[in-house]
Enzyme design. Sequence first.
Site, PDB file in Angstrom:
ATOM      1  N   GLU A  12      38.179  39.117  38.043  1.00 63.58           N
ATOM      2  CA  GLU A  12      38.129  38.708  39.449  1.00 63.58           C
ATOM      3  C   GLU A  12      37.031  37.691  39.734  1.00 63.58           C
ATOM      4  O   GLU A  12      36.854  37.254  40.855  1.00 63.58           O
ATOM      5  CB  GLU A  12      37.967  39.932  40.361  1.00 63.58           C
ATOM      6  CG  GLU A  12      36.656  40.669  40.190  1.00 63.58           C
ATOM      7  CD  GLU A  12      36.661  41.749  39.120  1.00 63.58           C
ATOM      8  OE1 GLU A  12      35.880  42.699  39.268  1.00 63.58           O
ATOM      9  OE2 GLU A  12      37.408  41.651  38.138  1.00 63.58           O
ATOM     10  N   LEU A  14      33.022  36.204  39.928  1.00 67.61           N
ATOM     11  CA  LEU A  14      31.775  36.720  40.502  1.00 67.61           C
ATOM     12  C   LEU A  14      31.965  36.976  41.996  1.00 67.61           C
ATOM     13  O   LEU A  14      31.453  36.244  42.844  1.00 67.61           O
ATOM     14  CB  LEU A  14      30.628  35.739  40.268  1.00 67.61           C
ATOM     15  CG  LEU A  14      29.966  35.823  38.909  1.00 67.61           C
ATOM     16  CD1 LEU A  14      28.955  34.687  38.733  1.00 67.61           C
ATOM     17  CD2 LEU A  14      29.274  37.154  38.717  1.00 67.61           C
ATOM     18  N   HIS A  15      32.751  38.001  42.307  1.00 65.71           N
ATOM     19  CA  HIS A  15      33.020  38.377  43.686  1.00 65.71           C
ATOM     20  C   HIS A  15      32.677  39.840  43.872  1.00 65.71           C
ATOM     21  O   HIS A  15      32.783  40.640  42.951  1.00 65.71           O
ATOM     22  CB  HIS A  15      34.494  38.146  44.027  1.00 65.71           C
ATOM     23  CG  HIS A  15      34.889  36.717  43.889  1.00 65.71           C
ATOM     24  ND1 HIS A  15      34.563  35.760  44.813  1.00 65.71           N
ATOM     25  CD2 HIS A  15      35.551  36.063  42.908  1.00 65.71           C
ATOM     26  CE1 HIS A  15      35.024  34.591  44.421  1.00 65.71           C
ATOM     27  NE2 HIS A  15      35.624  34.743  43.261  1.00 65.71           N
ATOM     28  N   ALA A  16      32.269  40.213  45.061  1.00 63.26           N
ATOM     29  CA  ALA A  16      32.008  41.596  45.478  1.00 63.26           C
ATOM     30  C   ALA A  16      31.207  42.391  44.443  1.00 63.26           C
ATOM     31  O   ALA A  16      30.041  42.120  44.232  1.00 63.26           O
ATOM     32  CB  ALA A  16      33.301  42.290  45.845  1.00 63.26           C
ATOM     33  N   PRO A  18      31.219  42.653  41.001  1.00 64.50           N
ATOM     34  CA  PRO A  18      30.573  41.933  39.891  1.00 64.50           C
ATOM     35  C   PRO A  18      29.371  41.103  40.346  1.00 64.50           C
ATOM     36  O   PRO A  18      28.362  41.049  39.651  1.00 64.50           O
ATOM     37  CB  PRO A  18      31.688  41.040  39.339  1.00 64.50           C
ATOM     38  CG  PRO A  18      32.942  41.763  39.692  1.00 64.50           C
ATOM     39  CD  PRO A  18      32.662  42.388  41.033  1.00 64.50           C
TER      40      PRO A  18
END
Length: 93
Positions: A12, A14-16, A18
Amino acid sequence: MAERRVNVGWAEGLHARPASIFVRAATAAGIPVTICKAGGTPVNAASMLGVLGLGAQGGEEIVLASEAEGADAALDRLAKLVAEGLEELPETV
């Protein structure tokens, strides 16, 4: 300046979650570290907004950099975290 180029291992990107894991690890490094997309403008790796603002997708190359003493070891740890998409930074790295 020490630098590491690595592909984002989280599917996914580098979002939320991670990004949160990465920012905590960058903060724990105890030295100033920047992160950017290859050829992009560096941002503070310890800034959640900065990291989220990169919009780094899974498989995309990012660049970690620091001029601080001890940067090589810190960047190696952060690069491993990003490349392998780990849920926590291993203590043995």
